[in-house]
Design an enzyme around this catalytic site. Structure first.
Site, short mmCIF file in Angstrom:
data_model
loop_
_atom_site.label_atom_id
_atom_site.label_comp_id
_atom_site.label_asym_id
_atom_site.label_seq_id
_atom_site.Cartn_x
_atom_site.Cartn_y
_atom_site.Cartn_z
N CYS A 181 -2.30 -0.42 7.28
CA CYS A 181 -1.47 0.78 7.23
C CYS A 181 -1.50 1.52 8.55
O CYS A 181 -0.48 2.02 9.01
CB CYS A 181 -1.94 1.69 6.09
SG CYS A 181 -1.64 0.95 4.46
N GLU B 299 0.96 3.89 1.88
CA GLU B 299 1.48 4.27 3.19
C GLU B 299 2.61 3.35 3.63
O GLU B 299 3.62 3.82 4.18
CB GLU B 299 0.36 4.24 4.24
CG GLU B 299 -0.76 5.22 3.99
CD GLU B 299 -1.91 4.65 3.16
OE1 GLU B 299 -3.00 5.22 3.24
OE2 GLU B 299 -1.71 3.65 2.43
N CYS C 99 -5.98 2.18 5.80
CA CYS C 99 -6.67 0.94 6.14
C CYS C 99 -6.10 0.42 7.46
O CYS C 99 -5.10 0.94 7.97
CB CYS C 99 -6.47 -0.08 5.02
SG CYS C 99 -4.81 -0.82 4.98
N HIS D 136 0.85 -1.19 0.00
CA HIS D 136 0.00 0.00 0.00
C HIS D 136 0.89 1.24 0.00
O HIS D 136 2.05 1.18 0.43
CB HIS D 136 -0.90 0.01 1.24
CG HIS D 136 -1.97 -1.04 1.21
ND1 HIS D 136 -3.08 -0.96 2.00
CD2 HIS D 136 -2.09 -2.19 0.51
CE1 HIS D 136 -3.86 -2.00 1.79
NE2 HIS D 136 -3.27 -2.78 0.89
#
Length: 168
Positions: A98, A67, A95, A65
């Site tokens: 993250c 992040e 999410c 992801h």
């Protein structure tokens, strides 16, 4: 200049708009590169030290992801897993995975553009993860089994005995 209460970070408020706009631009570019619509920027003392986008599809890595990738890049920059004086800007609300990485990296401030509801409306629905974490239905979404073996705690025993450990 605005002072972040918990840490000695100084940053200009209008830099928030600029840094968040960069994260959004990265998210838009990510789509053209075959990635998901997410971008992230990490700033330390008004300097961008990490900026990246979602790379799940490109790397075939469900943890890639935006992040997470930005945190990895920033930790490599500092040669430390603690980013306690940084601000993370994300094109979308992080999410649960993250968010966990943000906590572990000790990032004290996250500024995001779109919400998790916006993400769900675009087909990115993390609701099952939130339910699992909160166990709202008293049912696990993921099947888990605790199997305690006689030596289950051996790694923790060894860790407690270690005198030169680096706590995190």
């Amino acid at each position: 200049m605005q002072h972040c209460r918990a840490f000695s970070i100084l940053y200009e408020v209008d830099n928030d708009n600029k840094n968040l706009s960069i994260a959004i631009e990265l998210a838009v570019k990510s789509i053209d590169q075959g990635g998901g619509p997410f971008g992230a920027v990490i700033v330390y003392k008004n300097k961008i030290i990490s900026q990246t986008n979602n790379q799940v599809n490109q790397l075939n890595d469900p943890t890639a992801h935006a992040e997470i990738m930005a945190i990895r890049e920033a930790c490599n920059y500092f040669k430390d897993f603690r980013l306690s004086e940084c601000v993370l800007y994300s094109s979308c609300e992080p999410c649960p995975m993250c968010l966990g990485a943000i906590y572990w990296a000790r990032i004290p401030s996250v500024i995001f553009a779109s919400s998790r509801i916006d993400a769900a409306n675009a087909g990115f629905d993390d609701q099952k993860l939130y339910e699992e974490i909160l166990n709202q239905n008293n049912q696990d979404v993921l099947r888990k089994k605790h199997l305690a073996l006689p030596h289950s705690n051996l790694p923790f025993q060894k860790w407690l005995e270690k005198t030169d450990k680096k706590l995190y």
